[in-house]
Design an enzyme around this catalytic site. Structure first.
Site, PDB file in Angstrom:
ATOM      1  N   GLN A  91       0.845  -1.196   0.000  1.00 26.91           N
ATOM      2  CA  GLN A  91       0.000   0.000   0.000  1.00 26.91           C
ATOM      3  C   GLN A  91       0.876   1.241   0.000  1.00 26.91           C
ATOM      4  OE1 GLN A  91      -3.453  -0.562   3.032  1.00 26.91           O
ATOM      5  NE2 GLN A  91      -1.877  -2.013   3.649  1.00 26.91           N
ATOM      6  N   ASN A  92       2.183   1.029   0.170  1.00 27.14           N
ATOM      7  CA  ASN A  92       3.095   2.168   0.309  1.00 27.14           C
ATOM      8  C   ASN A  92       3.418   2.798  -1.037  1.00 27.14           C
ATOM      9  OD1 ASN A  92       3.062   1.436   2.945  1.00 27.14           O
ATOM     10  ND2 ASN A  92       5.085   0.485   2.948  1.00 27.14           N
ATOM     11  N   HIS A 109      -1.630   1.372  -4.144  1.00 28.04           N
ATOM     12  CA  HIS A 109      -2.016   2.781  -3.918  1.00 28.04           C
ATOM     13  C   HIS A 109      -1.128   3.745  -4.698  1.00 28.04           C
ATOM     14  CE1 HIS A 109      -4.201   1.694   0.120  1.00 28.04           C
ATOM     15  NE2 HIS A 109      -4.919   1.404  -0.945  1.00 28.04           N
ATOM     16  N   CYS A 120      -3.643  13.638 -20.726  1.00 25.22           N
ATOM     17  CA  CYS A 120      -3.419  12.552 -21.706  1.00 25.22           C
ATOM     18  C   CYS A 120      -3.380  11.171 -21.060  1.00 25.22           C
ATOM     19  CB  CYS A 120      -2.141  12.797 -22.507  1.00 25.22           C
ATOM     20  SG  CYS A 120      -0.612  12.534 -21.565  1.00 25.22           S
ATOM     21  N   CYS A 139       2.615  15.028 -23.269  1.00 25.08           N
ATOM     22  CA  CYS A 139       1.746  15.879 -24.105  1.00 25.08           C
ATOM     23  C   CYS A 139       1.968  17.376 -23.873  1.00 25.08           C
ATOM     24  CB  CYS A 139       0.270  15.543 -23.874  1.00 25.08           C
ATOM     25  SG  CYS A 139      -0.375  16.139 -22.294  1.00 25.08           S
ATOM     26  N   GLY A 175       2.801  -4.637   8.919  1.00 24.19           N
ATOM     27  CA  GLY A 175       2.852  -3.199   9.184  1.00 24.19           C
ATOM     28  C   GLY A 175       1.703  -2.403   8.609  1.00 24.19           C
ATOM     29  N   SER A 177      -2.468  -1.104   9.538  1.00 24.25           N
ATOM     30  CA  SER A 177      -3.434  -0.998  10.634  1.00 24.25           C
ATOM     31  C   SER A 177      -4.743  -1.719  10.362  1.00 24.25           C
ATOM     32  CB  SER A 177      -3.718   0.480  10.921  1.00 24.25           C
ATOM     33  OG  SER A 177      -4.267   1.085   9.768  1.00 24.25           O
TER      34      SER A 177
HETATM   35  C1  BJW Z   1       4.650  -1.003  12.604  1.00 19.41           C
HETATM   36  C2  BJW Z   1       5.853  -0.346  12.870  1.00 19.41           C
HETATM   37  C3  BJW Z   1       7.032  -1.117  12.841  1.00 19.41           C
HETATM   38  C4  BJW Z   1       4.237   1.092  13.002  1.00 19.41           C
HETATM   39  N1  BJW Z   1       6.971  -2.417  12.562  1.00 19.41           N
HETATM   40  N2  BJW Z   1       4.612  -2.292  12.327  1.00 19.41           N
HETATM   41  C5  BJW Z   1     -16.736   2.217   5.091  1.00 19.41           C
HETATM   42  C6  BJW Z   1     -16.452   0.867   5.234  1.00 19.41           C
HETATM   43  C7  BJW Z   1     -15.535   0.253   4.383  1.00 19.41           C
HETATM   44  C8  BJW Z   1     -14.887   0.962   3.388  1.00 19.41           C
HETATM   45  C9  BJW Z   1     -15.174   2.305   3.246  1.00 19.41           C
HETATM   46  C10 BJW Z   1     -16.091   2.915   4.083  1.00 19.41           C
HETATM   47  N3  BJW Z   1     -16.156   4.224   3.724  1.00 19.41           N
HETATM   48  C11 BJW Z   1     -15.275   4.448   2.692  1.00 19.41           C
HETATM   49  C12 BJW Z   1     -14.686   3.272   2.396  1.00 19.41           C
HETATM   50  C13 BJW Z   1     -13.651   3.042   1.359  1.00 19.41           C
HETATM   51  C14 BJW Z   1     -12.316   3.666   1.725  1.00 19.41           C
HETATM   52  C15 BJW Z   1     -11.917   3.238   3.129  1.00 19.41           C
HETATM   53  O1  BJW Z   1     -11.343   2.197   3.358  1.00 19.41           O
HETATM   54  N4  BJW Z   1     -12.173   4.067   4.127  1.00 19.41           N
HETATM   55  C16 BJW Z   1     -11.852   3.706   5.509  1.00 19.41           C
HETATM   56  C17 BJW Z   1     -11.095   4.854   6.161  1.00 19.41           C
HETATM   57  C18 BJW Z   1     -13.107   3.293   6.206  1.00 19.41           C
HETATM   58  N5  BJW Z   1     -11.374   3.146   0.752  1.00 19.41           N
HETATM   59  C19 BJW Z   1     -11.194   3.724  -0.437  1.00 19.41           C
HETATM   60  O2  BJW Z   1     -11.768   4.737  -0.751  1.00 19.41           O
HETATM   61  C20 BJW Z   1     -10.282   2.999  -1.397  1.00 19.41           C
HETATM   62  N6  BJW Z   1     -10.970   2.811  -2.635  1.00 19.41           N
HETATM   63  C21 BJW Z   1     -12.035   2.012  -2.720  1.00 19.41           C
HETATM   64  O3  BJW Z   1     -12.513   1.437  -1.751  1.00 19.41           O
HETATM   65  O4  BJW Z   1     -12.531   1.870  -3.997  1.00 19.41           O
HETATM   66  C22 BJW Z   1     -13.706   1.059  -4.178  1.00 19.41           C
HETATM   67  C23 BJW Z   1     -13.427  -0.423  -4.231  1.00 19.41           C
HETATM   68  C24 BJW Z   1     -14.429  -1.304  -3.893  1.00 19.41           C
HETATM   69  C25 BJW Z   1     -14.200  -2.682  -3.939  1.00 19.41           C
HETATM   70  C26 BJW Z   1     -12.992  -3.172  -4.376  1.00 19.41           C
HETATM   71  C27 BJW Z   1     -12.026  -2.294  -4.740  1.00 19.41           C
HETATM   72  C28 BJW Z   1     -12.243  -0.920  -4.644  1.00 19.41           C
HETATM   73  C29 BJW Z   1      -9.028   3.843  -1.670  1.00 19.41           C
HETATM   74  C30 BJW Z   1      -8.148   3.921  -0.472  1.00 19.41           C
HETATM   75  C31 BJW Z   1      -6.943   4.821  -0.767  1.00 19.41           C
HETATM   76  C32 BJW Z   1      -6.040   4.992   0.430  1.00 19.41           C
HETATM   77  N7  BJW Z   1      -5.080   5.981   0.150  1.00 19.41           N
HETATM   78  C33 BJW Z   1      -4.036   6.263   1.137  1.00 19.41           C
HETATM   79  C34 BJW Z   1      -3.213   7.485   0.665  1.00 19.41           C
HETATM   80  C35 BJW Z   1      -2.284   7.043  -0.480  1.00 19.41           C
HETATM   81  C36 BJW Z   1      -1.373   8.147  -0.917  1.00 19.41           C
HETATM   82  C37 BJW Z   1      -0.537   8.711   0.204  1.00 19.41           C
HETATM   83  O5  BJW Z   1       0.384   8.045   0.700  1.00 19.41           O
HETATM   84  O6  BJW Z   1      -0.786   9.847   0.598  1.00 19.41           O
HETATM   85  O7  BJW Z   1      -3.197   5.123   1.317  1.00 19.41           O
HETATM   86  S1  BJW Z   1      -4.680   6.553   2.781  1.00 19.41           S
HETATM   87  C38 BJW Z   1      -3.356   5.774   3.630  1.00 19.41           C
HETATM   88  O8  BJW Z   1      -3.860   4.616   4.357  1.00 19.41           O
HETATM   89  C39 BJW Z   1      -2.426   5.224   2.536  1.00 19.41           C
HETATM   90  C40 BJW Z   1      -2.093   3.868   3.074  1.00 19.41           C
HETATM   91  O9  BJW Z   1      -1.635   3.025   2.034  1.00 19.41           O
HETATM   92  C41 BJW Z   1      -3.375   3.423   3.728  1.00 19.41           C
HETATM   93  C42 BJW Z   1      -3.214   2.328   4.748  1.00 19.41           C
HETATM   94  O10 BJW Z   1      -2.444   2.769   5.829  1.00 19.41           O
HETATM   95  P1  BJW Z   1      -1.435   1.767   6.528  1.00 19.41           P
HETATM   96  O11 BJW Z   1      -0.352   1.409   5.602  1.00 19.41           O
HETATM   97  O12 BJW Z   1      -2.174   0.660   7.152  1.00 19.41           O
HETATM   98  O13 BJW Z   1      -0.759   2.722   7.633  1.00 19.41           O
HETATM   99  P2  BJW Z   1      -1.267   3.055   9.118  1.00 19.41           P
HETATM  100  O14 BJW Z   1      -0.542   4.258   9.573  1.00 19.41           O
HETATM  101  O15 BJW Z   1      -2.736   3.065   9.205  1.00 19.41           O
HETATM  102  O16 BJW Z   1      -0.794   1.763   9.973  1.00 19.41           O
HETATM  103  C43 BJW Z   1       0.574   1.484  10.187  1.00 19.41           C
HETATM  104  C44 BJW Z   1       0.651   0.224  11.036  1.00 19.41           C
HETATM  105  O17 BJW Z   1       2.028  -0.109  11.167  1.00 19.41           O
HETATM  106  C45 BJW Z   1       0.094   0.409  12.455  1.00 19.41           C
HETATM  107  O18 BJW Z   1      -0.731  -0.707  12.797  1.00 19.41           O
HETATM  108  C46 BJW Z   1       1.354   0.411  13.339  1.00 19.41           C
HETATM  109  O19 BJW Z   1       1.162  -0.200  14.602  1.00 19.41           O
HETATM  110  C47 BJW Z   1       2.302  -0.416  12.511  1.00 19.41           C
HETATM  111  N8  BJW Z   1       3.730  -0.096  12.732  1.00 19.41           N
HETATM  112  N9  BJW Z   1       5.630   0.958  13.160  1.00 19.41           N
HETATM  113  C48 BJW Z   1       5.805  -2.992  12.336  1.00 19.41           C
HETATM  114  N10 BJW Z   1       8.284  -0.556  13.131  1.00 19.41           N
END
Ligand code: BJW
Length: 233
Positions: A91-92, A109, A120, A139, A175, A177
């Site tokens: 996801q990174n 992502h 384009c 473009c 890693g 959440s």
């Molecule tokens: C360690 C550590 C160490 C720390 N060692 N561990 C209601 C219900 C369900 C879904 C939805 C809903 N309302 C809306 C939605 C959909 C929405 C969604 O999920 N919303 C939720 C908030 C509820 N999702 C979307 O809109 C997605 N699209 C979509 O659903 O399209 C429709 C579809 C339908 C069906 C199939 C397919 C598609 C798009 C989501 C886009 C997310 N974008 C981001 C930004 C990307 C660009 C950027 O970087 O700026 O992506 S948001 C952000 O969160 C980023 C990440 O990839 C993503 C996940 O975060 P991640 O990686 O889990 O990080 P953290 O900080 O949350 O967690 C870190 C973890 O590491 C923690 O647990 C720590 O403890 C741990 N950790 N140090 C090991 N040393």
């Protein structure tokens, strides 16, 4: 590891935390410093493009100064040695898996190091800023945006990901959440398909209860330990 041939690994911000890249939801994480609605939605970009471009320019510049850590390196070692299927779904938007040497990586992502031309529809490698509205290399239109997936947008290559999960014997989440869908749902998809599931995370995540096994600790320790188990080393 007996009976395991095909592996899907899902990684999140936690795997890059020890490289000095901010996570999103930890204390002091990116979403405490910025409103998600402002910087990670198409509506936020339409409302205030300068704010969003600056946010991503800052992060694009920062990731280029960071280095892969032992967790990225261990997955690269797995990638080089593993004879079966392997897909590292990250996801990174950083490139630390690739810089560690992993090849079988899918950025669901998007990536900081691409610009996407909304005129384009071309994606071009990009390392510099976008705030001054540079022209698209393809473009010439001044219509570039970061090639990242915002809330409400469809993550990339979902068919390929679900195909890999269907073929998998083991699903490993590292890693992340478990707060953001569809990635947060992969563990349940895998369970329905009777795929073995393992979580490696600093602490219990929102999805921990869905995994067959959940190990807690820093990725820099847990991931090399797990890769050693898998490779029998
Ligand atoms: C360690 C550590 C160490 C720390 N060692 N561990 C209601 C219900 C369900 C879904 C939805 C809903 N309302 C809306 C939605 C959909 C929405 C969604 O999920 N919303 C939720 C908030 C509820 N999702 C979307 O809109 C997605 N699209 C979509 O659903 O399209 C429709 C579809 C339908 C069906 C199939 C397919 C598609 C798009 C989501 C886009 C997310 N974008 C981001 C930004 C990307 C660009 C950027 O970087 O700026 O992506 S948001 C952000 O969160 C980023 C990440 O990839 C993503 C996940 O975060 P991640 O990686 O889990 O990080 P953290 O900080 O949350 O967690 C870190 C973890 O590491 C923690 O647990 C720590 O403890 C741990 N950790 N140090 C090991 N040393």
């Amino acid at each position: 590891m007996t009976g395991i041939r095909n592996i899907v690994v899902l990684t999140g911000a936690g795997i890059s935390a020890e490289s000095g890249i901010d996570t999103f939801r930890s204390e002091g994480g990116l979403w405490e410093q910025h409103r998600v609605e402002d910087v990670a939605t198409p509506e936020g970009f339409a409302r205030d493009p300068d704010l969003v471009l600056r946010f991503y320019d800052m992060r694009r510049e920062a990731i280029q100064t960071k280095l892969p850590n032992p967790a990225h390196q261990a997955l690269a070692r797995l990638d080089a040695a593993w004879k079966g299927e392997l897909l590292i779904v990250t996801q990174n938007v950083d490139d630390l898996h690739e810089r560690a040497g992993a090849r079988r990586v899918l950025h669901m992502h998007g990536t900081h190091l691409n610009a996407w031309c909304t005129a384009c529809d071309t994606r071009s490698p990009w390392t510099g800023p976008m705030i001054d509205r540079p022209p698209c290399p393809s473009c010439g239109a001044r219509a570039l945006r970061p090639d990242v997936v915002w809330f409400g947008e469809m993550p990339y290559e979902m068919d390929r990901i679900y195909g890999a999960i269907r073929q998998a014997d083991l699903f490993v989440s590292i890693g992340t959440s478990g707060a953001v869908y569809p990635a947060a749902g992969f563990v349940r998809d895998a369970r329905e398909l009777r795929v073995r599931t393992l979580e490696l995370n600093l602490e219990r995540s929102q999805g921990s209860q869905w995994f067959h096994e959940s190990r807690q600790g820093p990725a820099s320790r847990l991931v090399p330990e797990w890769v050693n188990e898998v490779l029998g080393g």
